[in-house]
Write an enzyme that holds these catalytic residues in place. Structure first.
Site, short mmCIF file in Angstrom:
data_model
loop_
_atom_site.label_atom_id
_atom_site.label_comp_id
_atom_site.label_asym_id
_atom_site.label_seq_id
_atom_site.Cartn_x
_atom_site.Cartn_y
_atom_site.Cartn_z
N CYS A 1 -2.46 -9.74 17.57
CA CYS A 1 -3.75 -9.06 16.97
C CYS A 1 -4.96 -9.25 17.37
O CYS A 1 -5.17 -10.68 17.43
CB CYS A 1 -3.52 -9.25 15.36
SG CYS A 1 -4.98 -8.50 14.34
N CYS B 1 -9.29 -12.35 10.32
CA CYS B 1 -8.60 -12.00 9.18
C CYS B 1 -7.70 -12.72 8.36
O CYS B 1 -7.17 -13.55 8.85
CB CYS B 1 -7.75 -10.34 9.78
SG CYS B 1 -7.05 -9.76 8.68
N CYS C 1 -3.69 -2.55 12.39
CA CYS C 1 -3.01 -3.73 11.73
C CYS C 1 -1.60 -3.63 11.97
O CYS C 1 -0.77 -2.76 11.71
CB CYS C 1 -3.12 -3.77 10.06
SG CYS C 1 -2.16 -4.95 9.42
N TYR D 1 13.42 -10.01 -15.88
CA TYR D 1 11.96 -9.38 -15.39
C TYR D 1 12.19 -7.83 -14.85
O TYR D 1 11.88 -8.03 -13.58
CB TYR D 1 11.22 -10.31 -14.66
CG TYR D 1 10.80 -11.59 -15.30
CD1 TYR D 1 9.74 -11.72 -15.69
CD2 TYR D 1 11.68 -12.78 -15.31
CE1 TYR D 1 9.20 -12.78 -16.49
CE2 TYR D 1 11.31 -13.94 -16.13
CZ TYR D 1 10.20 -14.12 -16.52
OH TYR D 1 9.86 -15.00 -17.12
N ASP E 1 13.69 -12.65 -12.10
CA ASP E 1 12.54 -12.28 -10.86
C ASP E 1 11.25 -12.37 -11.22
O ASP E 1 10.57 -11.37 -11.58
CB ASP E 1 13.01 -10.91 -10.21
CG ASP E 1 12.05 -10.43 -9.01
OD1 ASP E 1 11.60 -11.59 -8.56
OD2 ASP E 1 12.31 -9.37 -8.53
N CYS F 1 9.60 -15.67 -5.39
CA CYS F 1 8.41 -15.53 -4.22
C CYS F 1 7.75 -16.74 -4.15
O CYS F 1 7.01 -16.79 -3.26
CB CYS F 1 7.69 -14.16 -4.95
SG CYS F 1 6.58 -14.54 -6.36
#
Length: 464
Positions: free
Chosen positions: A84, A90, A171, A324, A393, A420
């Site tokens: 990139c 970015c 991108c 969840y 989750d 996550c």
């Protein structure tokens, strides 16, 4: 020479705006290099373990400092040239300068360190991170701010820790159709002098654009987020997009007039086509609206959910609780091998979508309940519901301790934790250990290549 900074009689060995040479011996949670100068920790974005680097100190605190990478004196074999052209500015990616196998190793080690240091667990199996065959162009959704100041139309990601838009042409982590939509939107803004939103005075019209694409259906949705319902030259935009974008089925105007960093408002106006696009996870079909939560990496979502199903170890007779459940994506996946799946979600619209998704897929062994998970679990216990497997989750902040205590009262034989954030996962695994549950194994899954983010599926069993 300036005197070295002191904190409570402790001399800080580095000074702001001064240059130093140091060796990188670790990686931080955000993929930055970490090393020490006179036993004082310094974080350096863009540096890699094993490298000798020249840096400039840009911020100093009591326990650590941040350095700007000026020169790589001794280069790691893991260093690659980012594909990139705007990578350094970015904020969309932060580990593209590291070869992909080393990215996966970094993520595996990050999970191991979190489990050991935060969870205080030392006998957990952490499997190597499951990566992608092609770790580019994987995002099925992208949201981009827009600007038309100084006669330059900018659409792109924000620079790291700022609201400065880094203008992009391509991108490499988003679906290629988004690049075309960005190009066409710039043309439309410039041709018709479309006024863009400014945070400073809450003025202007166009705030963001969002592009979604169904990876298995090829269907494309384009969303214009506006500051109010007025949108000049929308007919011309519709004509341009429908003429140039293959697979377009939905063009939406999303209205967000609030002074907020939240991108989408609650009101949608369909300018052309359908209100939703269709996509699949495994064999299950989902209608995806602008406001729907849907995993952004379709390919790795199959991997993640398949691993969750494997860890649940269902044989057809179990009752499962999805604590969840959102719009029911994991619930439906687990319904294939469960006797019954209860899905809990505090957002009523999500539950409505979950029920609709179950109906659309002709799944009749799920029950979706609106409410706070702790209260719903208490009610289910009172009703005599016996749960064999619990799936959690949670958002990035993880689970509340009282919620984990509620789960333990149900005495499920297995808990599958989808996370996550390795830090909050490790914290919660430590709590579950105290509540009578052993963490058996963790499978990291690379949902976000070229970034430091990592998702995990964890198998947890009740102690005998």
């Amino acid at each position: 020479m300036k005197s070295k900074r002191k904190f409570e009689n402790y001399v800080i060995p580095v000074e702001k705006n001064m240059d130093y040479i140091m060796t990188i011996d670790n990686m931080g949670y955000e993929g930055e290099g970490v090393g020490k100068i006179d036993n004082f920790t310094v974080f350096v974005a863009g540096a890699i373990v094993g490298e000798k680097v020249k840096i400039k100190i840009v911020k100093v605190s009591k326990r650590f400092a941040f350095g700007k990478l000026l020169e790589v004196i001794e280069e790691s074999i893991s260093r690659v040239n980012p594909i990139c052209s705007i990578y350094k500015n970015c904020g969309g990616c932060n580990v593209q300068h590291i070869d992909y196998e080393s990215q996966l190793d970094f993520k595996t080690n990050r999970v191991m360190q979190a489990v050991n240091r935060i969870g205080k667990l030392d006998k957990v199996i952490v499997h190597p991170t499951l990566g992608m065959e092609n770790p580019y162009n994987y995002r099925n959704k992208v949201q981009l701010p827009v600007s038309n100041n100084d006669e330059v139309v900018k659409i792109g990601f924000y620079a790291a820790r700022s609201h400065e838009i880094i203008n992009m042409q391509v991108c490499h982590i988003q679906d290629k159709v988004a690049d075309v939509v960005v190009k066409l939107t710039k043309q439309w803004i410039k041709k018709f002098d479309i006024e863009t939103y400014t945070e400073e005075n809450h003025g202007g019209i166009l705030r963001h654009i969002m592009i979604r694409r169904g990876f298995k259906t090829g269907q494309v949705m384009v969303v214009l987020v506006t500051n109010g319902e007025i949108l000049p030259h929308k007919e011309e935009f519709v004509t341009l997009i429908t003429k140039k974008i293959k697979g377009i089925v939905s063009i939406i105007q999303n209205v967000n007039s609030e002074k907020t960093n939240v991108i989408l408002g609650l009101h949608n106006i369909t300018l052309w086509g359908k209100d939703t696009i269709t996509d699949y996870i495994g064999k299950f079909k989902f209608e995806v609206s602008p406001l729907s939560f849907f995993q952004v990496n379709s390919i790795q979502t199959d991997v993640l959910y398949s691993k969750a199903l494997e860890y649940a170890n269902l044989n057809g007779g179990e009752v499962v609780l999805d604590a969840y459940c959102g719009t029911g994506t994991i619930s439906l996946f687990l319904s294939q091998k469960a006797k019954k799946v209860y899905g809990i979600e505090i957002v009523s619209d999500a539950i409505s979508n979950a029920k609709k998704n179950a109906k659309e897929n002709e799944v009749d062994n799920t029950e979706f309940i609106v409410g706070d998970a702790e209260k719903v679990i208490t009610n289910l216990i009172c009703e005599g519901v016996n749960v064999d497997v619990v799936i959690v989750d949670p958002p990035r902040k993880g689970c509340e301790k009282t919620f984990l205590e509620s789960i333990s009262k149900m005495k499920p034989k297995t808990i599958v934790y989808v996370s996550c954030d390795p830090g909050t996962l490790a914290r919660d695994l430590g709590i579950l250990d105290e509540l009578g549950y052993n963490t058996i194994e963790i499978q990291p899954v690379d949902m976000f290549p070229q970034t430091a983010h990592i998702e995990c599926v964890t198998r947890i069993s009740r102690k005998l």
